[in-house]
Design a protein around this motif. Structure first.
Motif, PDB file in Angstrom:
ATOM      1  N   LYS A  25       0.820  -1.216   0.000  1.00 50.13           N
ATOM      2  CA  LYS A  25       0.000   0.000   0.000  1.00 50.13           C
ATOM      3  C   LYS A  25       0.859   1.274   0.000  1.00 50.13           C
ATOM      4  O   LYS A  25       0.332   2.383   0.020  1.00 50.13           O
ATOM      5  CB  LYS A  25      -0.925   0.006   1.221  1.00 50.13           C
ATOM      6  N   GLY A  26       2.172   1.111   0.010  1.00 56.07           N
ATOM      7  CA  GLY A  26       3.060   2.266  -0.071  1.00 56.07           C
ATOM      8  C   GLY A  26       3.448   2.890   1.252  1.00 56.07           C
ATOM      9  O   GLY A  26       4.032   3.984   1.278  1.00 56.07           O
ATOM     10  N   PHE A  27       3.137   2.212   2.378  1.00 53.07           N
ATOM     11  CA  PHE A  27       3.519   2.723   3.682  1.00 53.07           C
ATOM     12  C   PHE A  27       5.001   2.481   3.957  1.00 53.07           C
ATOM     13  O   PHE A  27       5.579   1.483   3.498  1.00 53.07           O
ATOM     14  CB  PHE A  27       2.723   2.039   4.794  1.00 53.07           C
ATOM     15  N   LYS A  28       5.596   3.365   4.708  1.00 50.19           N
ATOM     16  CA  LYS A  28       6.909   3.120   5.308  1.00 50.19           C
ATOM     17  C   LYS A  28       6.652   2.346   6.598  1.00 50.19           C
ATOM     18  O   LYS A  28       5.903   2.812   7.458  1.00 50.19           O
ATOM     19  CB  LYS A  28       7.627   4.433   5.609  1.00 50.19           C
ATOM     20  N   VAL A  29       7.247   1.195   6.730  1.00 49.81           N
ATOM     21  CA  VAL A  29       6.925   0.298   7.835  1.00 49.81           C
ATOM     22  C   VAL A  29       7.939   0.399   8.967  1.00 49.81           C
ATOM     23  O   VAL A  29       9.137   0.265   8.752  1.00 49.81           O
ATOM     24  CB  VAL A  29       6.844  -1.166   7.350  1.00 49.81           C
ATOM     25  N   ARG A  30       7.420   0.642  10.166  1.00 48.98           N
ATOM     26  CA  ARG A  30       8.191   0.474  11.401  1.00 48.98           C
ATOM     27  C   ARG A  30       7.658  -0.790  12.067  1.00 48.98           C
ATOM     28  O   ARG A  30       6.441  -0.996  12.133  1.00 48.98           O
ATOM     29  CB  ARG A  30       8.029   1.675  12.330  1.00 48.98           C
ATOM     30  N   ALA A  31       8.541  -1.640  12.529  1.00 50.68           N
ATOM     31  CA  ALA A  31       8.120  -2.938  13.066  1.00 50.68           C
ATOM     32  C   ALA A  31       8.611  -3.125  14.496  1.00 50.68           C
ATOM     33  O   ALA A  31       9.746  -2.753  14.828  1.00 50.68           O
ATOM     34  CB  ALA A  31       8.665  -4.066  12.187  1.00 50.68           C
ATOM     35  N   LEU A  32       7.750  -3.700  15.323  1.00 46.51           N
ATOM     36  CA  LEU A  32       8.121  -4.034  16.699  1.00 46.51           C
ATOM     37  C   LEU A  32       8.101  -5.542  16.872  1.00 46.51           C
ATOM     38  O   LEU A  32       7.119  -6.212  16.550  1.00 46.51           O
ATOM     39  CB  LEU A  32       7.142  -3.400  17.694  1.00 46.51           C
ATOM     40  N   THR A  33       9.204  -6.077  17.376  1.00 41.39           N
ATOM     41  CA  THR A  33       9.289  -7.491  17.702  1.00 41.39           C
ATOM     42  C   THR A  33      10.075  -7.636  18.989  1.00 41.39           C
ATOM     43  O   THR A  33      10.820  -6.738  19.381  1.00 41.39           O
ATOM     44  CB  THR A  33       9.972  -8.297  16.567  1.00 41.39           C
ATOM     45  N   ARG A  34       9.911  -8.782  19.642  1.00 45.27           N
ATOM     46  CA  ARG A  34      10.599  -9.000  20.914  1.00 45.27           C
ATOM     47  C   ARG A  34      11.864  -9.844  20.765  1.00 45.27           C
ATOM     48  O   ARG A  34      12.818  -9.688  21.521  1.00 45.27           O
ATOM     49  CB  ARG A  34       9.648  -9.698  21.890  1.00 45.27           C
ATOM     50  N   SER A  35      11.895 -10.704  19.772  1.00 49.75           N
ATOM     51  CA  SER A  35      12.953 -11.708  19.700  1.00 49.75           C
ATOM     52  C   SER A  35      13.987 -11.417  18.617  1.00 49.75           C
ATOM     53  O   SER A  35      13.729 -10.710  17.644  1.00 49.75           O
ATOM     54  CB  SER A  35      12.338 -13.086  19.434  1.00 49.75           C
ATOM     55  N   GLU A  36      15.156 -12.017  18.786  1.00 48.01           N
ATOM     56  CA  GLU A  36      16.194 -11.918  17.772  1.00 48.01           C
ATOM     57  C   GLU A  36      15.761 -12.635  16.500  1.00 48.01           C
ATOM     58  O   GLU A  36      16.035 -12.179  15.387  1.00 48.01           O
ATOM     59  CB  GLU A  36      17.493 -12.536  18.293  1.00 48.01           C
ATOM     60  N   GLU A  37      15.064 -13.747  16.669  1.00 52.07           N
ATOM     61  CA  GLU A  37      14.547 -14.491  15.519  1.00 52.07           C
ATOM     62  C   GLU A  37      13.578 -13.622  14.722  1.00 52.07           C
ATOM     63  O   GLU A  37      13.620 -13.590  13.492  1.00 52.07           O
ATOM     64  CB  GLU A  37      13.840 -15.763  15.977  1.00 52.07           C
ATOM     65  N   GLY A  38      12.717 -12.900  15.436  1.00 54.64           N
ATOM     66  CA  GLY A  38      11.780 -12.003  14.770  1.00 54.64           C
ATOM     67  C   GLY A  38      12.496 -10.880  14.052  1.00 54.64           C
ATOM     68  O   GLY A  38      12.121 -10.493  12.938  1.00 54.64           O
ATOM     69  N   PHE A  39      13.531 -10.347  14.684  1.00 54.24           N
ATOM     70  CA  PHE A  39      14.329  -9.278  14.077  1.00 54.24           C
ATOM     71  C   PHE A  39      14.904  -9.740  12.743  1.00 54.24           C
ATOM     72  O   PHE A  39      14.845  -9.022  11.740  1.00 54.24           O
ATOM     73  CB  PHE A  39      15.449  -8.869  15.033  1.00 54.24           C
ATOM     74  N   GLU A  40      15.449 -10.949  12.721  1.00 55.89           N
ATOM     75  CA  GLU A  40      16.057 -11.478  11.495  1.00 55.89           C
ATOM     76  C   GLU A  40      14.999 -11.685  10.414  1.00 55.89           C
ATOM     77  O   GLU A  40      15.261 -11.453   9.222  1.00 55.89           O
ATOM     78  CB  GLU A  40      16.776 -12.796  11.796  1.00 55.89           C
ATOM     79  N   LYS A  41      13.806 -12.135  10.785  1.00 56.89           N
ATOM     80  CA  LYS A  41      12.733 -12.341   9.814  1.00 56.89           C
ATOM     81  C   LYS A  41      12.321 -11.030   9.156  1.00 56.89           C
ATOM     82  O   LYS A  41      11.952 -10.998   7.972  1.00 56.89           O
ATOM     83  CB  LYS A  41      11.508 -12.970  10.486  1.00 56.89           C
TER      84      LYS A  41
END
Length: 289
Positions: A25-41
């Motif tokens: 949709k053209g958004f700039k995405v900021r993402a919140l995750t708790r884990s290192e695994e999530g960060f890598e994904k």
């Protein structure tokens, strides 16, 4: 200037679909995750990633919503019986989201979208829906513009039955005649991001097809194998009550609510395209364990 959207719980199954749909949709995405695994994904999708435990690291959340116009929260504790996650439903569902809401209010976020669950208002005697309702109430009193989306359940919520089918047993609680129209995560993410600002304050959403629990068990049996075994509701309730006394991972609360949804109709407006049978045909059974 690009519009920034914050996806909370971004590395979960729904969260990843929301990230992908937001980019479309053209958004700039900021993402919140708790884990290192999530960060890598998430690294291949955005370079604006916050790795924070939103329930316990409130100081690290400061200004996570600064410069953000919209938030979509898919944050919550896994209800899987086989995949324990840290913290309680109070911490992961309510406290974490309440901390995000507080920061969003301080930074005047335009709109907050929260993925709750059907039953949040009608099954409050159970811990899981009660915690979702607490978040809904927190949003209502925040003064923020918001939408609450209540899916009836996800196809992946039945992955526990797939795991058990791989172990040759498919347990059904009660007579198996309760009906539902669960939805695929990708279909829900697409619906949210396509409808977006036209979403009402509250909407309950299901998938395209209504089935009994027994029919869904039979589909699992067809694709995976295993024997369907019906368990009396009373026996399942006793088991969940005992588990609440001895389990540190809130297994009893999960089993208690699992018993409820397996024996009550969970139906909402039909959305999406993928059927449960199609989901089972396409899923990698080696990844479900």
């Amino acid at each position: 200037m690009e519009t920034t959207i914050l996806i909370v719980g971004a590395s979960g199954e729904l969260g990843m679909h929301l990230v992908q749909e937001s980019k479309k949709k053209g958004f700039k995405v900021r993402a919140l995750t708790r884990s290192e695994e999530g960060f890598e994904k998430l690294r291949e999708h955005t370079d604006d990633i916050w790795r924070v435990d939103a329930s316990s690291e409130k100081n690290k959340l400061h200004d996570i919503t600064k410069g953000v116009e919209y938030i979509v929260s898919a944050l919550g504790k896994s209800i899987s019986l086989f995949h324990p996650t840290p913290n309680s439903f109070y911490e992961n569902n309510y406290k974490a989201n309440a901390n995000i809401i507080a920061d969003a209010k301080r930074n005047n976020v335009k709109r907050f979208f929260y993925v709750s669950m059907k039953g949040a208002d009608s099954a409050s005697e159970f811990t899981i829906p009660r915690m979702h309702k607490k978040v809904e109430d927190e949003l209502e009193k925040s003064g923020l513009d918001y939408s609450v989306i209540r899916p009836v359940g996800f196809f992946s919520g039945l992955d526990d039955l797939v795991i058990m089918a791989k172990r040759k047993v498919i347990p059904l609680i009660g007579d198996g005649q309760a009906k539902t129209n669960s939805i695929y995560h990708g279909d829900l993410a697409n619906y949210i991001m396509t409808t977006f600002l036209d979403l009402p304050k509250l909407i309950e959403i299901g998938g395209p097809s209504i089935h009994t629990r027994e029919e869904m068990a039979e589909m699992i049996q067809k694709h995976v194998g295993g024997k369907i075994i019906k368990l009396p509701t009373g026996l399942a309730k006793v088991g969940s009550n005992v588990s609440k006394l001895i389990s540190k991972e809130q297994f009893g609360h999960k089993l208690s609510y699992f018993t409820y949804i397996m024996t009550h109709d969970m139906i909402a407006s039909k959305r999406g395209f993928l059927t449960f049978d199609d989901y089972l045909q396409n899923v990698d059974l080696n990844e479900i364990k």
